[in-house]
Design an enzyme around this catalytic site. Sequence first.
Site, short mmCIF file in Angstrom:
data_model
loop_
_atom_site.label_atom_id
_atom_site.label_comp_id
_atom_site.label_asym_id
_atom_site.label_seq_id
_atom_site.Cartn_x
_atom_site.Cartn_y
_atom_site.Cartn_z
CE1 TYR A 60 -9.10 -8.47 -1.72
CE2 TYR A 60 -11.25 -8.30 -0.67
CZ TYR A 60 -9.97 -8.81 -0.70
OH TYR A 60 -9.56 -9.68 0.27
CB VAL A 84 -8.51 -11.54 9.11
CG1 VAL A 84 -7.35 -12.24 9.78
CG2 VAL A 84 -9.70 -12.48 8.97
CB SER A 104 2.89 -11.54 5.84
OG SER A 104 2.25 -11.18 4.63
N GLY A 105 0.54 -12.75 7.23
CA GLY A 105 -0.91 -12.77 7.33
C GLY A 105 -1.53 -14.14 7.37
CB ILE A 106 -4.69 -15.38 5.88
CG1 ILE A 106 -5.65 -14.48 6.68
CG2 ILE A 106 -5.34 -16.73 5.58
CD1 ILE A 106 -6.90 -14.08 5.92
CG ASP A 144 4.22 -12.06 -9.79
OD1 ASP A 144 3.03 -12.39 -9.58
OD2 ASP A 144 4.53 -10.97 -10.29
CB VAL A 145 0.48 -16.12 -7.72
CG1 VAL A 145 1.01 -16.75 -6.46
CG2 VAL A 145 -0.21 -14.78 -7.44
CE LYS A 170 -9.53 -11.97 -2.28
NZ LYS A 170 -8.46 -12.93 -1.98
CB THR A 209 -3.65 -9.21 7.65
OG1 THR A 209 -4.53 -8.44 6.81
CG2 THR A 209 -4.28 -10.56 7.96
#
Length: 282
Positions: free
Chosen positions: A163, A196, A20-22, A70-71, A167, A198
Amino acid sequence: MTPAQPPLSESAAFVSGGGSGIGLACALRFAAEGAHVTVAGRGEDRLGAAVAELEAVAAPGAHVGYVVADVTDEEQVRAAVDRAASLGRPLRAVVASAGGNSTMGPITLVDTRKWRDTVDLNITGTMLVLKHSARHMVRAGGGAFVAISSLASSATHRWFGAYGVSKAGIDHLVRLAADELGPSGVRVHSIRPGLVRTDMVDMVTEGGPVLDDYLACTPLGRIGEPDDIAALAAFLVGPQSTWLTGQNINADGGHHLRRGPDYRPLLEPLFGPDALRGVVEE
């Protein structure tokens, strides 16, 4: 590649968070440009729907598929990346888009477990995708890795907890890896999206004072679309950017020129004005 061939027609691509999303927008762009595309994520239903979208736009001869992964689980990441690299073309285009945040609120009230979960998802998850995909790209003689960072990595977003911090860690990881892997022809970048459209931020993009503040801070006067980020990712993994590496690129309509957004209208009713400035009852 001949002039008539799509730019990624000789490459395989892997996108984490591609359901999904980006992440999905990047996968769609890569498939349309001829790559064999493998998307990974935790939700099989969402990934299946994503593959249906990919099949509808894929260039002739491009294979698309998904792997549930799962990353934060290294063995799952290894297996997913190996799958992407096993489709008969060298793995040369990778986007690490899986990420999120579970720590919105004042730093004095942050849940430590959720902080660790967010850091693990964003930094460690990106590192694991890079670790295992870079091995394939080095053996193939080169490639490009793009991590999805955030405007919050460089412009403070009050009450975002882990967050922005995580990042910022992604941005440094990118520069470190670009320096290490450059001699092997592997280019490494991050994209810092602003707001963005999403699912993750629909509580903002649907309208209200926080959206108004974002727009006031954005010289180009609109929020971003996933395709805006996918277009930049396609450039960074494609043949026109082969002398670029180690870049942390803002894709935010110019928002980085001003200040971070004001989330007070959303968070003050939840925590109260005193908590937002760090006051905690004993």
